[in-house]
Design a protein around this motif. Structure first.
Motif, short mmCIF file in Angstrom:
data_model
loop_
_atom_site.label_atom_id
_atom_site.label_comp_id
_atom_site.label_asym_id
_atom_site.label_seq_id
_atom_site.Cartn_x
_atom_site.Cartn_y
_atom_site.Cartn_z
N ALA A 149 0.80 -1.23 0.00
CA ALA A 149 0.00 0.00 0.00
C ALA A 149 0.83 1.28 0.00
CB ALA A 149 -0.95 0.00 1.20
N LEU A 150 1.80 1.35 -0.92
CA LEU A 150 2.60 2.57 -1.05
C LEU A 150 2.00 3.49 -2.10
CD1 LEU A 150 6.29 1.30 -0.99
CD2 LEU A 150 4.98 2.33 0.87
N ARG A 151 2.17 4.79 -1.91
CA ARG A 151 1.74 5.77 -2.89
C ARG A 151 2.72 5.80 -4.06
NH1 ARG A 151 0.80 7.57 2.18
NH2 ARG A 151 -1.31 8.34 2.65
N ALA A 153 -5.85 3.34 -6.45
CA ALA A 153 -6.72 2.24 -6.02
C ALA A 153 -5.91 0.99 -5.68
CB ALA A 153 -7.76 1.92 -7.09
N THR A 154 -4.71 0.86 -6.25
CA THR A 154 -3.87 -0.28 -5.86
C THR A 154 -3.47 -0.16 -4.40
OG1 THR A 154 -1.80 0.81 -6.55
CG2 THR A 154 -2.96 -0.50 -8.20
N GLY A 190 -4.17 -2.73 -1.30
CA GLY A 190 -3.23 -3.19 -0.29
C GLY A 190 -3.76 -3.02 1.12
N ILE A 191 -4.40 -1.87 1.37
CA ILE A 191 -4.97 -1.61 2.69
C ILE A 191 -6.10 -2.59 2.98
CG2 ILE A 191 -6.27 0.07 4.06
CD1 ILE A 191 -4.67 2.26 2.65
N THR A 192 -6.94 -2.81 1.97
CA THR A 192 -8.08 -3.71 2.15
C THR A 192 -7.63 -5.13 2.42
OG1 THR A 192 -9.45 -2.36 0.69
CG2 THR A 192 -10.17 -4.61 1.07
N ARG A 193 -6.61 -5.58 1.68
CA ARG A 193 -6.13 -6.95 1.84
C ARG A 193 -5.35 -7.12 3.13
NH1 ARG A 193 -2.62 -8.02 -3.27
NH2 ARG A 193 -2.52 -10.13 -2.46
N VAL A 234 0.36 -0.79 8.52
CA VAL A 234 1.50 -1.21 9.32
C VAL A 234 2.73 -0.42 8.89
CG1 VAL A 234 3.02 -3.13 9.90
CG2 VAL A 234 0.57 -3.53 9.64
N LYS A 235 3.38 0.23 9.85
CA LYS A 235 4.57 1.03 9.57
C LYS A 235 5.86 0.36 10.02
CE LYS A 235 2.66 4.57 7.61
NZ LYS A 235 2.94 4.82 6.19
#
Length: 276
Positions: free
Chosen positions: A94-96, A191-192, A196-199, A216-217
């Protein structure tokens, strides 16, 4: 009300920043007794003013997108293989786009408990250094690709991140995946990250605002490697909190003749065998 090009989410981000700046000014000027002039302003309802509705991709769509990119030609200065790896990373951790564009081989840190991606504070939205764990399955695919890249060189160079969605639309069309669904939601590059956040953390709610978008950081083993300590940040309110992941073995339950269920007691069995 908001401007046509200025939604509720953006307004709320600016209001939170102004509140924080006013609080900093009060502390620096030693005027903590005065009220924060922005404290009385209420945040807007972001759900009622969604400017661009995005959707999380399905597992099948992700596989088709990666396959299409892998077999594709160069787009926006990135080869097909490089784009395939980019989509894998963004949809898993979930990276920008700007955070992905900042990565070099040195940003992948191998430690005893696995591999983490270190995003420099200058490129993180929260302006703090982020250490994001990389799943072993993803790293097994990324490792040979990363090792072929030149040291201190960007993994995904160029200015593609200025309009990452335009680049991605080429691969979406090849894969036969609609850019905009029938319900009006979009599957663009951002949306990718939603995927990542959803999964990865859709069931981990923020304890401060109950938002489900927590990321998670940092992950570290603790309790003599019996558990994993995860440092998380809420994407909505920015709150940070810690969770612990432990293995919980299934407990054996004994059903008595009366139908009552009691936990299995190994010591009790041992005593009965010894008496017999």
């Amino acid at each position: 009300s908001t401007r046509d090009d200025f939604g509720a989410a953006t307004s709320n981000h600016h209001l939170k920043a102004m509140r924080a700046f006013a609080g900093w000014c009060r502390n620096q000027l030693k005027r903590s007794g005065e009220a924060n002039p922005f404290e009385g302003l209420e945040l807007m309802n972001e759900q009622a003013d969604v400017r661009r509705k995005r959707r999380a991709a399905t597992a099948d769509e992700l596989m088709r997108l990666v396959d299409a990119a892998h077999a594709g030609v160069e787009v926006a200065g990135l080869s097909g293989v490089d784009r395939a790896m980019l989509y894998r990373v963004s949809s898993t951790v979930a990276l920008r786009a700007s955070e992905c564009a900042s990565l070099c081989p040195e940003n992948f840190i191998q430690e005893e408990n696995g591999v983490t991606i270190r995003v420099a504070a200058a490129y993180s939205k929260h302006r703090r250094e982020d250490n994001i764990p990389v799943p072993a399955a993803l790293w097994s695919v990324l490792k040979p690709w990363v090792e072929k890249k030149a040291r201190r060189e960007r993994l995904w160079p160029g200015n593609w991140h200025a309009d990452a969605s335009a680049m991605m639309r080429v691969d979406l069309e090849t894969a036969g995946i609609p850019y905009q669904a029938d319900d009006g939601s979009y599957f663009d590059f951002h949306a990718t990250r939603h995927t990542g956040i959803t999964r990865g953390s859709k069931v981990m709610r923020c304890p401060y605002c109950s938002c489900e978008n927590t990321q998670v950081k940092d992950s570290r083993p603790t309790e003599e490697n019996q558990s994993i300590r995860r440092r998380r940040v809420c994407e909505d309110c920015g709150g940070r909190f810690t969770t612990f992941e432990r293995v919980q073995l299934r407990e054996i339950t004994v059903i008595k003749r009366s139908g009552r269920r009691v936990p299995f007691d190994r010591e009790k069995v041992s005593r009965s065998v010894a008496v017999a």
